[in-house]
Design a protein around this motif. Structure first.
Motif, PDB file in Angstrom:
ATOM      1  N   LEU A 119      12.232 -16.730 -16.426  1.00 49.49           N
ATOM      2  CA  LEU A 119      12.539 -15.909 -17.509  1.00 49.49           C
ATOM      3  C   LEU A 119      13.669 -14.729 -16.476  1.00 49.49           C
ATOM      4  CD1 LEU A 119      11.888 -14.694 -20.131  1.00 49.49           C
ATOM      5  CD2 LEU A 119      10.075 -13.368 -18.721  1.00 49.49           C
ATOM      6  N   ASN A 120      13.458 -14.487 -15.593  1.00 49.46           N
ATOM      7  CA  ASN A 120      13.801 -13.505 -14.369  1.00 49.46           C
ATOM      8  C   ASN A 120      14.775 -13.427 -13.511  1.00 49.46           C
ATOM      9  OD1 ASN A 120      10.713 -11.820 -14.424  1.00 49.46           O
ATOM     10  ND2 ASN A 120      12.588 -11.325 -14.999  1.00 49.46           N
ATOM     11  N   HIS A 121      15.089 -15.490 -12.634  1.00 51.69           N
ATOM     12  CA  HIS A 121      16.266 -15.340 -12.174  1.00 51.69           C
ATOM     13  C   HIS A 121      16.553 -16.700 -12.224  1.00 51.69           C
ATOM     14  CE1 HIS A 121      18.347 -15.647  -8.376  1.00 51.69           C
ATOM     15  NE2 HIS A 121      17.613 -15.717  -7.563  1.00 51.69           N
ATOM     16  N   VAL A 139       2.223  -6.747 -10.191  1.00 54.67           N
ATOM     17  CA  VAL A 139       3.203  -7.083 -10.541  1.00 54.67           C
ATOM     18  C   VAL A 139       3.466  -8.700 -11.043  1.00 54.67           C
ATOM     19  CG1 VAL A 139       6.044  -8.074  -9.569  1.00 54.67           C
ATOM     20  CG2 VAL A 139       4.486  -5.565  -9.199  1.00 54.67           C
ATOM     21  N   LEU A 140       4.135  -9.089 -12.451  1.00 52.93           N
ATOM     22  CA  LEU A 140       3.858 -10.605 -12.330  1.00 52.93           C
ATOM     23  C   LEU A 140       5.804 -11.492 -11.918  1.00 52.93           C
ATOM     24  CD1 LEU A 140       2.696 -13.190 -13.246  1.00 52.93           C
ATOM     25  CD2 LEU A 140       3.933 -12.265 -15.765  1.00 52.93           C
ATOM     26  N   LYS A 141       5.286 -12.933 -11.134  1.00 54.25           N
ATOM     27  CA  LYS A 141       6.932 -13.405 -10.837  1.00 54.25           C
ATOM     28  C   LYS A 141       7.095 -14.255 -11.735  1.00 54.25           C
ATOM     29  CE  LYS A 141       9.492 -14.178  -6.283  1.00 54.25           C
ATOM     30  NZ  LYS A 141       9.894 -14.097  -5.220  1.00 54.25           N
ATOM     31  N   SER A 172      12.792   2.430 -12.277  1.00 56.77           N
ATOM     32  CA  SER A 172      13.194   1.320 -12.747  1.00 56.77           C
ATOM     33  C   SER A 172      11.041   1.341 -11.984  1.00 56.77           C
ATOM     34  CB  SER A 172      14.108   0.799 -11.609  1.00 56.77           C
ATOM     35  OG  SER A 172      13.676   0.070 -11.254  1.00 56.77           O
ATOM     36  N   PHE A 173      10.484   0.981 -12.496  1.00 57.39           N
ATOM     37  CA  PHE A 173       9.582  -0.146 -12.247  1.00 57.39           C
ATOM     38  C   PHE A 173       9.430  -1.309 -11.108  1.00 57.39           C
ATOM     39  CE2 PHE A 173       5.883  -3.492 -12.061  1.00 57.39           C
ATOM     40  CZ  PHE A 173       4.513  -2.333 -11.945  1.00 57.39           C
ATOM     41  N   THR A 174      10.163  -1.826 -10.818  1.00 59.04           N
ATOM     42  CA  THR A 174      10.208  -2.615  -9.554  1.00 59.04           C
ATOM     43  C   THR A 174      10.707  -2.365  -8.595  1.00 59.04           C
ATOM     44  OG1 THR A 174      11.692  -3.959 -11.620  1.00 59.04           O
ATOM     45  CG2 THR A 174       9.686  -4.929 -10.988  1.00 59.04           C
ATOM     46  N   VAL A 212      14.782  -4.919 -27.327  1.00 53.48           N
ATOM     47  CA  VAL A 212      14.360  -6.421 -26.450  1.00 53.48           C
ATOM     48  C   VAL A 212      14.490  -5.907 -25.732  1.00 53.48           C
ATOM     49  CG1 VAL A 212      14.920  -8.814 -26.499  1.00 53.48           C
ATOM     50  CG2 VAL A 212      14.435  -8.252 -28.778  1.00 53.48           C
ATOM     51  N   ASP A 213      13.342  -6.936 -25.065  1.00 51.50           N
ATOM     52  CA  ASP A 213      13.312  -7.298 -23.329  1.00 51.50           C
ATOM     53  C   ASP A 213      12.207  -7.783 -22.304  1.00 51.50           C
ATOM     54  OD1 ASP A 213      13.854  -6.063 -20.716  1.00 51.50           O
ATOM     55  OD2 ASP A 213      13.029  -4.189 -20.453  1.00 51.50           O
ATOM     56  N   ASP A 214      11.779  -8.597 -21.158  1.00 51.07           N
ATOM     57  CA  ASP A 214      11.324  -9.400 -21.020  1.00 51.07           C
ATOM     58  C   ASP A 214       9.898  -8.787 -20.549  1.00 51.07           C
ATOM     59  OD1 ASP A 214      12.044  -7.371 -18.766  1.00 51.07           O
ATOM     60  OD2 ASP A 214      12.736  -8.951 -17.323  1.00 51.07           O
ATOM     61  N   PHE A 215       9.956  -7.183 -19.807  1.00 49.41           N
ATOM     62  CA  PHE A 215       8.703  -6.951 -19.478  1.00 49.41           C
ATOM     63  C   PHE A 215       8.289  -5.510 -19.778  1.00 49.41           C
ATOM     64  CE2 PHE A 215       8.523 -10.069 -15.829  1.00 49.41           C
ATOM     65  CZ  PHE A 215       6.787 -10.661 -15.847  1.00 49.41           C
ATOM     66  N   LEU A 216       7.204  -4.922 -20.717  1.00 49.29           N
ATOM     67  CA  LEU A 216       7.097  -4.051 -20.475  1.00 49.29           C
ATOM     68  C   LEU A 216       5.385  -3.396 -19.862  1.00 49.29           C
ATOM     69  CD1 LEU A 216       6.867  -1.551 -22.565  1.00 49.29           C
ATOM     70  CD2 LEU A 216       5.655  -2.938 -24.149  1.00 49.29           C
ATOM     71  N   ALA A 217       5.726  -2.612 -18.940  1.00 47.66           N
ATOM     72  CA  ALA A 217       4.822  -1.856 -18.054  1.00 47.66           C
ATOM     73  C   ALA A 217       4.206  -0.654 -18.233  1.00 47.66           C
ATOM     74  CB  ALA A 217       5.577  -2.396 -16.727  1.00 47.66           C
ATOM     75  N   TYR A 218       5.499   0.285 -18.145  1.00 49.78           N
ATOM     76  CA  TYR A 218       4.758   1.622 -17.621  1.00 49.78           C
ATOM     77  C   TYR A 218       6.109   2.230 -19.488  1.00 49.78           C
ATOM     78  CZ  TYR A 218       2.009   2.203 -13.936  1.00 49.78           C
ATOM     79  OH  TYR A 218       1.366   1.479 -12.190  1.00 49.78           O
ATOM     80  N   GLY A 219       6.640   1.610 -19.740  1.00 47.47           N
ATOM     81  CA  GLY A 219       6.757   2.152 -21.096  1.00 47.47           C
ATOM     82  C   GLY A 219       8.712   2.633 -20.500  1.00 47.47           C
ATOM     83  N   ALA A 220       8.654   2.905 -20.444  1.00 44.72           N
ATOM     84  CA  ALA A 220      10.782   3.456 -19.410  1.00 44.72           C
ATOM     85  C   ALA A 220      10.635   3.172 -19.855  1.00 44.72           C
ATOM     86  CB  ALA A 220       9.856   4.330 -17.798  1.00 44.72           C
ATOM     87  N   SER A 221      11.773   1.277 -19.531  1.00 40.46           N
ATOM     88  CA  SER A 221      12.603   1.321 -20.408  1.00 40.46           C
ATOM     89  C   SER A 221      12.894   1.487 -21.527  1.00 40.46           C
ATOM     90  CB  SER A 221      12.976  -0.082 -19.479  1.00 40.46           C
ATOM     91  OG  SER A 221      13.088  -0.356 -18.398  1.00 40.46           O
ATOM     92  N   ALA A 222      12.331   1.130 -22.322  1.00 43.86           N
ATOM     93  CA  ALA A 222      11.942   0.908 -23.658  1.00 43.86           C
ATOM     94  C   ALA A 222      12.074   2.160 -24.618  1.00 43.86           C
ATOM     95  CB  ALA A 222      10.647   0.566 -24.246  1.00 43.86           C
ATOM     96  N   GLU A 234       3.521  -8.290 -22.092  1.00 44.89           N
ATOM     97  CA  GLU A 234       2.827  -6.832 -21.689  1.00 44.89           C
ATOM     98  C   GLU A 234       2.226  -6.714 -20.874  1.00 44.89           C
ATOM     99  OE1 GLU A 234       1.608  -5.288 -25.664  1.00 44.89           O
ATOM    100  OE2 GLU A 234       0.437  -4.355 -24.762  1.00 44.89           O
ATOM    101  N   LYS A 235       2.375  -5.572 -19.757  1.00 49.39           N
ATOM    102  CA  LYS A 235       1.098  -5.221 -18.884  1.00 49.39           C
ATOM    103  C   LYS A 235      -0.036  -4.838 -19.291  1.00 49.39           C
ATOM    104  CE  LYS A 235       3.915  -5.409 -15.430  1.00 49.39           C
ATOM    105  NZ  LYS A 235       4.825  -5.115 -14.400  1.00 49.39           N
ATOM    106  N   GLN A 236      -0.679  -4.994 -20.146  1.00 47.91           N
ATOM    107  CA  GLN A 236      -1.721  -4.034 -21.130  1.00 47.91           C
ATOM    108  C   GLN A 236      -2.275  -2.833 -19.921  1.00 47.91           C
ATOM    109  OE1 GLN A 236      -5.263  -5.353 -22.563  1.00 47.91           O
ATOM    110  NE2 GLN A 236      -4.228  -4.807 -24.891  1.00 47.91           N
TER     111      GLN A 236
END
Ligand code: 5GP
Length: 192
Positions: free
Chosen positions: A28-30, A21-23, A101-103, A126-136, A158-160
């Motif tokens: 960006l997020n808060h 996780v990157l805060k 949800s990843f987080t 468009v999104d802030d993060f791409l992790a496992y790709g579920a949202s996108a 992107e968290k590759q």
């Protein structure tokens, strides 16, 4: 091509948590650095300048400022955000799908009113993060339910190592990210 200013900002203000996780809640997020958000918007818009986009789609809540910044850079295209809760004002027909949800490690249903996605729409996701790709992936499903098309997927970070980008590219989507992170180990952030 990575966006150097973003990489520097992540190194300066970002905080790696555990192994994945990157805060980045100071810009960006808060708390949001709006001027920097506009730089991000211009950079993402440039990546899709050859695409005939008619509308920008994201998911609440942290995707919204990113989507608005991209909109400003693309001539104020309309922004639609999928909702995670079903407000009682949403009485008309909706397109919906379930997303993990990843987080928060929960499953939520995301919804978009049918009137805001038309078959002739060409959508930039468009999104802030791409992790496992579920949202996108969930958002692409909403677009397809409407008979509209996906012009591309643009994310800030992107968290590759969580492989969402690989999954989406394999499915044939054009994916652009401004910063690509190879690993987060014991709080240590490594870029691609
Ligand atoms: P995915 O659906 O690709 O697994 O995860 C993307 C969504 O989860 C994004 O909308 C984002 O809000 C959230 N997310 C994923 N990873 C992170 C992270 O490392 N930090 C933050 N702040 N949000 C994340």
């Amino acid at each position: 091509m990575p966006m150097e200013a973003l990489k520097e900002r992540i190194m300066r203000d970002g905080q790696g948590i555990g192994r994945g996780v990157l805060k980045v809640d100071s810009f960006l997020n808060h708390q949001i650095d709006v001027a920097f958000m506009d730089e991000i918007g211009r950079e993402l818009a440039m990546r899709f300048q050859d695409r005939p986009v008619t509308k920008i789609l994201t998911v609440e809540s942290s995707g919204i400022p990113v989507a608005c910044a991209v909109s400003r850079a693309m001539g104020y295209l309309p922004v639609v955000f999928a909702k995670k809760a079903a407000p009682n004002t949403m009485v008309e027909g909706v397109y919906s799908t379930d997303v993990k949800s990843f987080t928060k490690e929960t499953v939520s249903t995301i919804r978009v009113s049918r009137k805001f996605l038309q078959p002739e729409d060409r959508i930039l996701i468009v999104d802030d993060f791409l992790a496992y790709g579920a949202s996108a992936l969930g958002l692409t499903k909403l677009v397809r339910s409407a008979g509209a098309s996906v012009e591309g997927i643009g994310v800030v970070i992107e968290k590759q190592f969580q492989e969402g980008s690989a999954r989406l590219r394999q499915a044939g989507f054009l994916v652009e990210s401004l910063a690509v992170i190879r690993s987060i180990t014991d709080g240590n952030i490594e870029f691609e």
